[in-house]
Design an enzyme around this catalytic site. Structure first.
Site, PDB file in Angstrom:
ATOM      1  N   LYS A  54      40.408  14.361 -65.909  1.00  0.00           N
ATOM      2  CA  LYS A  54      39.178  15.103 -65.121  1.00  0.00           C
ATOM      3  C   LYS A  54      40.028  16.146 -63.987  1.00  0.00           C
ATOM      4  O   LYS A  54      39.312  17.162 -63.798  1.00  0.00           O
ATOM      5  CB  LYS A  54      38.419  14.046 -64.526  1.00  0.00           C
ATOM      6  CG  LYS A  54      37.714  13.244 -65.200  1.00  0.00           C
ATOM      7  CD  LYS A  54      36.791  12.084 -64.307  1.00  0.00           C
ATOM      8  CE  LYS A  54      36.017  11.211 -65.304  1.00  0.00           C
ATOM      9  NZ  LYS A  54      35.691  10.072 -64.728  1.00  0.00           N
ATOM     10  N   GLN A  98      34.779   5.937 -60.359  1.00  0.00           N
ATOM     11  CA  GLN A  98      35.066   5.489 -61.870  1.00  0.00           C
ATOM     12  C   GLN A  98      34.541   4.127 -61.867  1.00  0.00           C
ATOM     13  O   GLN A  98      35.081   3.314 -61.340  1.00  0.00           O
ATOM     14  CB  GLN A  98      36.714   5.677 -61.927  1.00  0.00           C
ATOM     15  CG  GLN A  98      36.865   5.386 -63.392  1.00  0.00           C
ATOM     16  CD  GLN A  98      36.451   6.500 -64.437  1.00  0.00           C
ATOM     17  OE1 GLN A  98      36.229   7.414 -64.167  1.00  0.00           O
ATOM     18  NE2 GLN A  98      36.280   5.995 -65.740  1.00  0.00           N
ATOM     19  N   ASP A 121      27.360  12.257 -61.736  1.00  0.00           N
ATOM     20  CA  ASP A 121      27.348  11.214 -62.823  1.00  0.00           C
ATOM     21  C   ASP A 121      25.859  10.920 -63.084  1.00  0.00           C
ATOM     22  O   ASP A 121      25.603  10.479 -64.393  1.00  0.00           O
ATOM     23  CB  ASP A 121      27.866   9.831 -62.451  1.00  0.00           C
ATOM     24  CG  ASP A 121      29.450   9.609 -62.997  1.00  0.00           C
ATOM     25  OD1 ASP A 121      29.490  10.190 -63.899  1.00  0.00           O
ATOM     26  OD2 ASP A 121      30.205   9.000 -62.166  1.00  0.00           O
TER      27      ASP A 121
HETATM   28  N1  GUN Z   1      33.461   4.792 -67.023  1.00  0.00           N
HETATM   29  C1  GUN Z   1      33.193   5.411 -68.339  1.00  0.00           C
HETATM   30  N2  GUN Z   1      32.338   6.348 -68.411  1.00  0.00           N
HETATM   31  C2  GUN Z   1      32.126   6.739 -67.080  1.00  0.00           C
HETATM   32  C3  GUN Z   1      31.288   7.711 -66.564  1.00  0.00           C
HETATM   33  O1  GUN Z   1      30.875   8.622 -67.270  1.00  0.00           O
HETATM   34  N3  GUN Z   1      31.488   7.864 -65.133  1.00  0.00           N
HETATM   35  C4  GUN Z   1      31.990   6.865 -64.525  1.00  0.00           C
HETATM   36  N4  GUN Z   1      31.911   7.190 -63.150  1.00  0.00           N
HETATM   37  N5  GUN Z   1      32.611   5.778 -64.944  1.00  0.00           N
HETATM   38  C5  GUN Z   1      32.686   5.866 -66.316  1.00  0.00           C
END
Ligand code: GUN
Length: 296
Positions: A54, A98, A121
Site C-alpha cells: 500500500k 489494518q 476503508d
Molecule cells: N484486512 C483485510 N482487508 C482489509 C481492508 O480492506 N482494510 C483494512 N483496514 N483491513 C483489511
C-alpha cells in the site's frame, strides 16, 4: 465452453493511472498533495507485506504515505490517541487501520473513532449507513473494485441474479449493497445456507468471498455466468506454497462465461480503490468536486 479470463491487473493499472493523473492536477492547480495514513498493530508478517505494498503504491501515485507501526500490546487508549491526532492533521486525508486487530482491542470502537470523511476503508458505521441508504458514502475498497470490474466487463447489471457467498462487513455485505444499487436481484449466502450449490447455480454473477480454498466447484456454476473470486488463500500443493481463490478455477473455467483468476484477478483492485478513495476524500476535504472515474 472455456471462460474468458478477466484481467484485474489491467483494470487496476488503468485506475491507478487515473488516480495519478488527478494527483498531478491537485498538486499543480491547487498545491495539495493527498496523504494516506496506515496504522498497523502487531507484527504478523502477512499484513505487513500488504501494508508495505500500500505504501509503495501510494508513493508511486504521487501521494504522501505515512505508516504507523505499533506493538501488539498497544492499548486502546494509545490507539485512540493516534487516531485523534490523524483526524486533526490537515495533511492526512485518508486513515486506514489494518484489520484484524489484536484481540484485546475493540475493532468497532477503533473504526468508529476515525473521522468519517477520512474513513477511506468505508468501514465507519456512518459510511455503512450511507451506503445502505444509497447516499454518498465512502465505499469499501474490495467490493468497490469488484463492482468496477463487473461493470467494465458486463456493462449494465440491471436485472441480473447476483449471489454473494460470504457475509463479512469488509466484502460480502457491502458487495450485496452495491449490487442492489446496480439493480441486481441479490442473494447473500453463508456458512449456514442450505443447499448452497443450487443457490450458486442460479447466479448470473457469482461473488465468492468466503475465505475457503477452492470451495466452489465448476458444477455449482451456471453456464455462462460471471465469476468474481475474492478469495486469496495460501495452500501447500505438490510440496509448494500456492495462492488459490475460493473457486476451483480449473473446473469453473470450463463452465463460466468469465472468471477472475487468483492471483491477477480482483486482488490488485483493492489497493487501487484505496488510492482512489484517498483522492476523493482529499478533494471533498478541500471543497473540490469528487474527480471523475474514481468512484461509482
Ligand atoms: N484486512 C483485510 N482487508 C482489509 C481492508 O480492506 N482494510 C483494512 N483496514 N483491513 C483489511
Amino acid at each position: 465452453m472455456t471462460a474468458q479470463i478477466i484481467d484485474g491487473k489491467a483494470f487496476s493499472t488503468q485506475l491507478r493511472s487515473r488516480v495519478a493523473g488527478h494527483v498531478t492536477r491537485l498538486k499543480e492547480e491547487h498545491g495539495i498533495t493527498p496523504g494516506l495514513a496506515v496504522v498497523l498493530v502487531g507484527d504478523d508478517p502477512a499484513p505487513e507485506v500488504y501494508v508495505r505494498n500500500k505504501g509503495r503504491q501510494t508513493i508511486e501515485a504521487g501521494m504522501n504515505s505515512l505508516e504507523h507501526k505499533l506493538p501488539t500490546e498497544t492499548s486502546q487508549a494509545d490507539l485512540f490517541a493516534l487516531i485523534e491526532q490523524l483526524n486533526s492533521d490537515p495533511v492526512i486525508h485518508g486513515i486506514l487501520v489494518q484489520l484484524p486487530l489484536p484481540k484485546h482491542l475493540n475493532a468497532d470502537l477503533v473504526i468508529n473513532a476515525i473521522d468519517t470523511a477520512k474513513d477511506v476503508d468505508g468501514f465507519h458505521v456512518s459510511n455503512v449507513g450511507l451506503l445502505g441508504t444509497g447516499q454518498n458514502a465512502m465505499i469499501p475498497c474490495t467490493p468497490l473494485g469488484c463492482l468496477m470490474v463487473m461493470r467494465g466487463h458486463l456493462g449494465d447489471l440491471s436485472g441480473l441474479e447476483a449471489v454473494v457467498v460470504g457475509r463479512s462487513n469488509i466484502v460480502g455485505k457491502p458487495m450485496a449493497q452495491l449490487l442492489l444499487g446496480d439493480n441486481c436481484t441479490v442473494t447473500i449466502a453463508h456458512s449456514h445456507t442450505r443447499d448452497l450449490a443450487s443457490i450458486c447455480r442460479r447466479a448470473d454473477i457469482l461473488v465468492a468471498a468466503i475465505g475457503r480454498p477452492e470451495m466452489i466447484p465448476g458444477d455449482w456454476i451456471k453456464p455462462g455466468a460471471t465469476v468474481i473470486d475474492v478469495g486469496i488463500n495460501r495452500i501447500a500443493r505438490h510440496g509448494k506454497q500456492q495462492l488459490v481463490g475460493d473457486v476451483d478455477f480449473s473446473s469453473a473455467a470450463e463452465i463460466a462465461g468469465a472468471i477472475t483468476p487468483v492471483p491477477g484477478g480482483v486482488g490488485p483492485m483493492t489497493i487501487a480503490c484505496l488510492l482512489a478513495n484517498t483522492v476523493t476524500a482529499c478533494c471533498r476535504a478541500n471543497g473540490l468536486p469528487a474527480p471523475e472515474g474514481l468512484t461509482l
